[in-house]
Design a protein around this motif. Structure first.
Motif, PDB file in Angstrom:
ATOM      1  N   ARG A 150       5.790  -3.516  -2.348  1.00  0.00           N
ATOM      2  CA  ARG A 150       4.493  -2.933  -2.712  1.00  0.00           C
ATOM      3  C   ARG A 150       4.546  -1.419  -2.875  1.00  0.00           C
ATOM      4  O   ARG A 150       4.044  -0.870  -3.863  1.00  0.00           O
ATOM      5  CB  ARG A 150       3.449  -3.322  -1.667  1.00  0.00           C
ATOM      6  CG  ARG A 150       2.055  -2.865  -2.021  1.00  0.00           C
ATOM      7  CD  ARG A 150       1.003  -3.394  -1.063  1.00  0.00           C
ATOM      8  NE  ARG A 150      -0.315  -3.019  -1.551  1.00  0.00           N
ATOM      9  CZ  ARG A 150      -0.995  -3.692  -2.455  1.00  0.00           C
ATOM     10  NH1 ARG A 150      -0.483  -4.787  -2.988  1.00  0.00           N
ATOM     11  NH2 ARG A 150      -2.194  -3.281  -2.858  1.00  0.00           N
ATOM     12  N   GLY A 168       1.618  -9.540  -9.823  1.00  0.00           N
ATOM     13  CA  GLY A 168       0.508  -8.664 -10.179  1.00  0.00           C
ATOM     14  C   GLY A 168      -0.719  -8.952  -9.334  1.00  0.00           C
ATOM     15  O   GLY A 168      -1.425  -8.035  -8.900  1.00  0.00           O
ATOM     16  N   GLY A 169      -0.968 -10.251  -9.088  1.00  0.00           N
ATOM     17  CA  GLY A 169      -2.103 -10.623  -8.255  1.00  0.00           C
ATOM     18  C   GLY A 169      -1.924 -10.169  -6.818  1.00  0.00           C
ATOM     19  O   GLY A 169      -2.878  -9.708  -6.174  1.00  0.00           O
ATOM     20  N   GLY A 178       4.156   0.743  -6.434  1.00  0.00           N
ATOM     21  CA  GLY A 178       3.157   1.802  -6.547  1.00  0.00           C
ATOM     22  C   GLY A 178       3.736   3.123  -6.992  1.00  0.00           C
ATOM     23  O   GLY A 178       3.034   3.956  -7.560  1.00  0.00           O
ATOM     24  N   LEU A 232       7.696  -6.466 -10.623  1.00  0.00           N
ATOM     25  CA  LEU A 232       6.622  -7.427 -10.821  1.00  0.00           C
ATOM     26  C   LEU A 232       7.122  -8.710 -11.477  1.00  0.00           C
ATOM     27  O   LEU A 232       6.509  -9.769 -11.325  1.00  0.00           O
ATOM     28  CB  LEU A 232       5.502  -6.814 -11.667  1.00  0.00           C
ATOM     29  CG  LEU A 232       4.712  -5.684 -11.009  1.00  0.00           C
ATOM     30  CD1 LEU A 232       3.757  -5.053 -12.004  1.00  0.00           C
ATOM     31  CD2 LEU A 232       3.963  -6.188  -9.775  1.00  0.00           C
ATOM     32  N   PHE A 279      -0.251  -7.586  -5.854  1.00  0.00           N
ATOM     33  CA  PHE A 279      -0.389  -6.126  -5.831  1.00  0.00           C
ATOM     34  C   PHE A 279      -1.856  -5.703  -5.927  1.00  0.00           C
ATOM     35  O   PHE A 279      -2.292  -4.773  -5.234  1.00  0.00           O
ATOM     36  CB  PHE A 279       0.411  -5.502  -6.974  1.00  0.00           C
ATOM     37  CG  PHE A 279       0.463  -4.010  -6.938  1.00  0.00           C
ATOM     38  CD1 PHE A 279       1.313  -3.351  -6.064  1.00  0.00           C
ATOM     39  CD2 PHE A 279      -0.351  -3.250  -7.765  1.00  0.00           C
ATOM     40  CE1 PHE A 279       1.353  -1.962  -6.013  1.00  0.00           C
ATOM     41  CE2 PHE A 279      -0.323  -1.869  -7.727  1.00  0.00           C
ATOM     42  CZ  PHE A 279       0.539  -1.221  -6.844  1.00  0.00           C
ATOM     43  N   LEU A 280      -2.620  -6.400  -6.779  1.00  0.00           N
ATOM     44  CA  LEU A 280      -3.996  -5.988  -7.030  1.00  0.00           C
ATOM     45  C   LEU A 280      -4.976  -6.493  -5.980  1.00  0.00           C
ATOM     46  O   LEU A 280      -5.944  -5.788  -5.641  1.00  0.00           O
ATOM     47  CB  LEU A 280      -4.440  -6.480  -8.409  1.00  0.00           C
ATOM     48  CG  LEU A 280      -3.754  -5.835  -9.612  1.00  0.00           C
ATOM     49  CD1 LEU A 280      -4.193  -6.533 -10.898  1.00  0.00           C
ATOM     50  CD2 LEU A 280      -4.077  -4.346  -9.687  1.00  0.00           C
ATOM     51  N   PHE A 281      -4.745  -7.689  -5.461  1.00  0.00           N
ATOM     52  CA  PHE A 281      -5.781  -8.330  -4.645  1.00  0.00           C
ATOM     53  C   PHE A 281      -5.383  -8.605  -3.190  1.00  0.00           C
ATOM     54  O   PHE A 281      -6.253  -8.877  -2.366  1.00  0.00           O
ATOM     55  CB  PHE A 281      -6.197  -9.660  -5.294  1.00  0.00           C
ATOM     56  CG  PHE A 281      -6.625  -9.525  -6.720  1.00  0.00           C
ATOM     57  CD1 PHE A 281      -7.725  -8.753  -7.065  1.00  0.00           C
ATOM     58  CD2 PHE A 281      -5.921 -10.157  -7.739  1.00  0.00           C
ATOM     59  CE1 PHE A 281      -8.126  -8.629  -8.386  1.00  0.00           C
ATOM     60  CE2 PHE A 281      -6.314 -10.041  -9.064  1.00  0.00           C
ATOM     61  CZ  PHE A 281      -7.418  -9.268  -9.390  1.00  0.00           C
ATOM     62  N   TYR A 282      -4.101  -8.550  -2.878  1.00  0.00           N
ATOM     63  CA  TYR A 282      -3.651  -8.900  -1.531  1.00  0.00           C
ATOM     64  C   TYR A 282      -2.743  -7.790  -0.993  1.00  0.00           C
ATOM     65  O   TYR A 282      -1.529  -7.827  -1.196  1.00  0.00           O
ATOM     66  CB  TYR A 282      -2.910 -10.233  -1.531  1.00  0.00           C
ATOM     67  CG  TYR A 282      -3.758 -11.399  -1.996  1.00  0.00           C
ATOM     68  CD1 TYR A 282      -4.678 -11.997  -1.141  1.00  0.00           C
ATOM     69  CD2 TYR A 282      -3.626 -11.901  -3.294  1.00  0.00           C
ATOM     70  CE1 TYR A 282      -5.455 -13.070  -1.562  1.00  0.00           C
ATOM     71  CE2 TYR A 282      -4.406 -12.964  -3.720  1.00  0.00           C
ATOM     72  CZ  TYR A 282      -5.314 -13.550  -2.854  1.00  0.00           C
ATOM     73  OH  TYR A 282      -6.080 -14.601  -3.275  1.00  0.00           O
ATOM     74  N   PRO A 283      -3.298  -6.814  -0.311  1.00  0.00           N
ATOM     75  CA  PRO A 283      -2.490  -5.679   0.156  1.00  0.00           C
ATOM     76  C   PRO A 283      -1.594  -5.995   1.351  1.00  0.00           C
ATOM     77  O   PRO A 283      -0.663  -5.243   1.627  1.00  0.00           O
ATOM     78  CB  PRO A 283      -3.553  -4.638   0.544  1.00  0.00           C
ATOM     79  CG  PRO A 283      -4.772  -5.449   0.880  1.00  0.00           C
ATOM     80  CD  PRO A 283      -4.746  -6.637  -0.034  1.00  0.00           C
TER      81      PRO A 283
END
Length: 206
Positions: A42, A102-103, A46, A53, A105-109
């Motif tokens: 992650r 991608g999901g 970033g 990815l 990274f965007l939604f599950y930190p």
């Protein structure tokens, strides 16, 4: 052209080239010491290492993890046959691979790292089942229903059969959800655009 040459070309055309290529890449990544450069990380994503990815789906934690995913890949190839043509294999694999990482990274930190092909396998199952609906409706719908029950159970912490980890690491169930949703979405959109629901068994055209 010589009939023997035509026969060989026909055999080559009908080979499951995408699963073979994916398997070769997964094994190559395992044999070469490059996993740390390919896994989902992650913080590094970033910082701009966006190739992770996609490549995270090819990296694995250990030998049993690798063999389990390869077995799943070839189970998909056997079960769905030509319901997943060469082009569908490629599109679904790429779309689900990007959707998984991608999901995350965007939604599950919470998951800071991830390796594996299982999220894509769930997507392939979803897509193959949707494409099979016109030829094996109840079998396809039953398979989709069972996997949805398992995914809901995993998300809710229910003791669903097959939910216990087979490895010495935590399974990232969110990856399975993301892959399944994307696989189903790709298949439904593909079927609507092509004007048909399903593609029958073993075809190489799209």
């Amino acid at each position: 052209m010589n009939s023997r040459v035509l026969f060989l070309l026909s055999m080559f055309r009908n080979l499951p080239l995408v699963p073979i290529s994916i398997s070769a890449l997964i094994v190559l990544v395992w044999l070469l010491p490059v996993d740390q450069w390919l896994e989902y990380h992650r913080a590094l994503i970033g910082q701009g290492q966006l190739w992770r990815l996609l490549t995270a789906n090819l990296a694995h934690i250990d030998g049993s993890h690798l063999l389990f995913n390869l077995a799943g890949l070839w189970l998909m190839a056997w079960w769905f046959g030509s319901a997943l043509s060469q082009l569908k294999w490629l599109v679904v694999t790429l779309a689900c691979g990007l959707a998984v990482t991608g999901g995350l990274f965007l939604f599950y930190p919470d998951p800071l790292w991830y390796r594996g092909f299982s999220g894509v396998l769930y997507g392939l199952f979803a897509a193959g089942s949707v494409f099979m609906i016109s030829t094996h409706r109840w079998l396809a719908l039953a398979g989709l229903a069972l996997v949805v029950i398992k995914l809901v159970g995993d998300a809710s912490g229910w003791p669903v059969v097959g939910s216990e980890p087979m490895h010495d690491f935590r399974v990232v169930h969110q990856a399975h959800h993301l892959g399944f949703i994307m696989g189903a979405l790709v298949a439904v959109l593909w079927s609507r655009v092509s004007g048909q629901f399903g593609s029958g068994f073993l075809r190489t055209e799209s």
